[in-house]
Design an enzyme around this catalytic site. Structure first.
Site, PDB file in Angstrom:
ATOM      1  N   GLY A 118       0.799  -1.218   0.000  1.00 50.77           N
ATOM      2  CA  GLY A 118       0.000   0.000   0.000  1.00 50.77           C
ATOM      3  C   GLY A 118       0.829   1.264   0.000  1.00 50.77           C
ATOM      4  O   GLY A 118       0.337   2.349  -0.283  1.00 50.77           O
ATOM      5  N   HIS A 148       2.211   2.674   2.669  1.00 51.64           N
ATOM      6  CA  HIS A 148       1.852   3.505   3.812  1.00 51.64           C
ATOM      7  C   HIS A 148       2.828   3.415   4.981  1.00 51.64           C
ATOM      8  O   HIS A 148       2.513   3.885   6.068  1.00 51.64           O
ATOM      9  CB  HIS A 148       0.444   3.142   4.306  1.00 51.64           C
ATOM     10  N   SER A 159       8.668   1.335   2.525  1.00 55.62           N
ATOM     11  CA  SER A 159       8.139   0.496   1.444  1.00 55.62           C
ATOM     12  C   SER A 159       8.547   1.013   0.072  1.00 55.62           C
ATOM     13  O   SER A 159       8.391   0.321  -0.925  1.00 55.62           O
ATOM     14  CB  SER A 159       6.608   0.385   1.546  1.00 55.62           C
ATOM     15  N   GLY A 214      -1.429  -6.096   3.094  1.00 61.06           N
ATOM     16  CA  GLY A 214      -0.219  -6.856   3.408  1.00 61.06           C
ATOM     17  C   GLY A 214       0.562  -6.303   4.585  1.00 61.06           C
ATOM     18  O   GLY A 214       0.828  -7.003   5.564  1.00 61.06           O
ATOM     19  N   ASN A 223       3.559  -0.789  13.306  1.00 61.05           N
ATOM     20  CA  ASN A 223       2.840  -0.123  12.215  1.00 61.05           C
ATOM     21  C   ASN A 223       2.878   1.399  12.323  1.00 61.05           C
ATOM     22  O   ASN A 223       2.477   2.091  11.381  1.00 61.05           O
ATOM     23  CB  ASN A 223       1.393  -0.614  12.138  1.00 61.05           C
ATOM     24  N   TYR A 224       3.353   1.934  13.456  1.00 64.70           N
ATOM     25  CA  TYR A 224       3.646   3.373  13.555  1.00 64.70           C
ATOM     26  C   TYR A 224       5.169   3.515  13.565  1.00 64.70           C
ATOM     27  O   TYR A 224       5.768   4.041  14.491  1.00 64.70           O
ATOM     28  CB  TYR A 224       3.050   3.977  14.828  1.00 64.70           C
TER      29      TYR A 224
END
Length: 421
Positions: free
Chosen positions: A3, A5, A11, A73, A364-365
């Site tokens: 994504g 993000h 990424s 993902g 994820n942060y």
């Protein structure tokens, strides 16, 4: 990249030459409502998944985040917070199978990869181990009607008391009830004001919610006219401040709230933060145009799962997670440095009031302030400083799994798991 993000851009960015594996065209979603499961390819977005579920069933959902353009993902592989996680667990808690391509180009499923690698993918940051092509997840059953409300209050002594009270009960409430707190500021006339917003989802009707709130959180003064009943998919729109808009907006992969730059950090809170801390936070927020703190309540099913059952370890004993964020619009180094310094200062100020040994953080942060690798030769010891913040005692097991599946450290980034050989 599923994504794009990643909070630090890992990424699609790196300081050294790199390869992007773009999964955007791997986005099929196959639902099986007979056994409440779905196979989702990693390039699908949460919005595409939610849209497909909503068009197929009124009583199914998936326990994951509210931002529709986030790729499935990365979200699943780092844990995956969401509004029904207190009832149904994190996104990663609901993975029952996966297809991964390893460093040798071999495609493995749960049976052929073995339980250790399957364990690592569910919250350990799958990009360290290979390319996850698709996930099989357990869908959640939800009522046809859920209830949402928003309660906003200007910061001040009475507001500080409300937030302080919420800290003690947010993680202890009925699992059907999710109340998060957002602290931000807004311009009213020419004056900047800090406010707190209680944003809520209840898996049930108003008739059940009001007595529950009167019993557990009467200080909020909730009335039935403050609440709205809606479907689960409408609650996703509600949490995105897009109530009443067509569901097709969930399919927009380019959805952005605003084109802004930002820096984020995270914390876990294990004891209620003193009221006076919110006074200081208010003062600091007045120094910025767009600061943000989001308190996500934990407890419920998250606490019932042991901290070693998956790589995500922040379970029992944690009241809530804090996401800190500051945004800016001017693309200049000096402007960036000013806001990043502000963010680091706020994070430093919060040190006495959050988890310790290690001071925990949520993958994820992602936060590169915690440390970065030194390329292919990063030692496991060097990586401890961020690895244990994200994974606590599970970091060693992740290193051992990495040593077996990718001993040459082919799949790596600035905060990947180094192999423990």
């Amino acid at each position: 990249m599923s994504g794009g993000h990643d909070y630090e851009g890992l990424s699609y960015l790196s300081q050294s030459p790199f390869i992007i594996v773009d999964l955007v065209n791997l986005r099929s979603i196959n639902l099986n409502l007979t056994d409440d499961t779905a196979w989702i390819q990693s390039g699908a977005t949460l919005g595409e998944l939610y849209y497909k579920i909503a068009k197929t069933s009124k009583i199914h959902a998936f326990s994951a985040g509210i931002c529709p353009s986030v790729g499935v993902g990365g979200h699943i592989s780092g844990g995956g917070f969401g509004t029904i996680m207190r009832k149904h667990g994190l996104a990663s808690d609901n993975v029952v199978d996966a297809r991964l391509m390893d460093v040798n180009g071999k495609t493995l499923d749960r049976k052929t990869m073995g339980e250790d690698l399957f364990w690592a993918l569910r919250g350990g940051g799958a990009a360290s181990f290979g390319v996850v092509l698709s996930w099989k997840v357990k869908l959640a059953r939800v009522p046809e009607k859920v209830t949402c409300f928003i309660s906003q209050h200007p910061m001040g002594p009475s507001m500080n008391k409300l937030v302080h009270r919420w800290q003690s009960i947010g993680s202890e409430l009925d699992e059907d009830l999710f109340i998060r707190v957002i602290i931000d500021n807004s311009l009213e006339g020419n004056q900047r004001r800090v406010k707190s917003t209680f944003q809520t989802l209840f898996l049930g009707g108003i008739d059940r919610l009001i007595p529950l709130m009167n019993q557990k959180f009467p200080e909020l003064g909730l009335r039935s006219q403050d609440c709205s009943e809606m479907s689960w998919i409408e609650s996703i729109m509600f949490f995105n401040w897009r109530s009443g808009q067509p569901l097709e907006i969930l399919l927009n992969r380019d959805l952005r709230f605003e084109d802004q730059y930002f820096k984020a950090k995270s914390d876990y809170v294990q004891k209620p933060v003193p009221e006076n801390v919110f006074e200081e936070v208010t003062k600091r927020f007045l120094e910025q145009d767009t600061p943000l703190m989001i308190f996500e309540p934990l407890g419920g099913k998250i606490s019932k799962i042991s901290e070693t059952e998956s790589p995500y370890p922040h379970r029992r004993g944690n009241l809530y997670n804090i996401q800190y964020m500051v945004k800016w619009k001017v693309n200049e180094v000096e402007e960036m440095n000013k806001h990043v310094r502000w963010m680091r200062s706020l994070h430093d100020y919060m040190t006495p009031y959050v988890s310790k040994s290690p001071r925990a953080a949520y993958l994820n942060y992602r936060d590169l302030d915690l440390g970065t690798t030194k390329g292919i030769n990063t030692s496991f010891e060097d990586a401890r400083k961020w690895g244990e913040a994200y994974f606590k005692g599970n970091f060693k097991r992740l290193g051992l799994v990495k040593g077996k599946i990718d001993p040459t450290n082919f799949f790596r980034n600035e905060q990947s798991i180094p192999p423990l050989l």
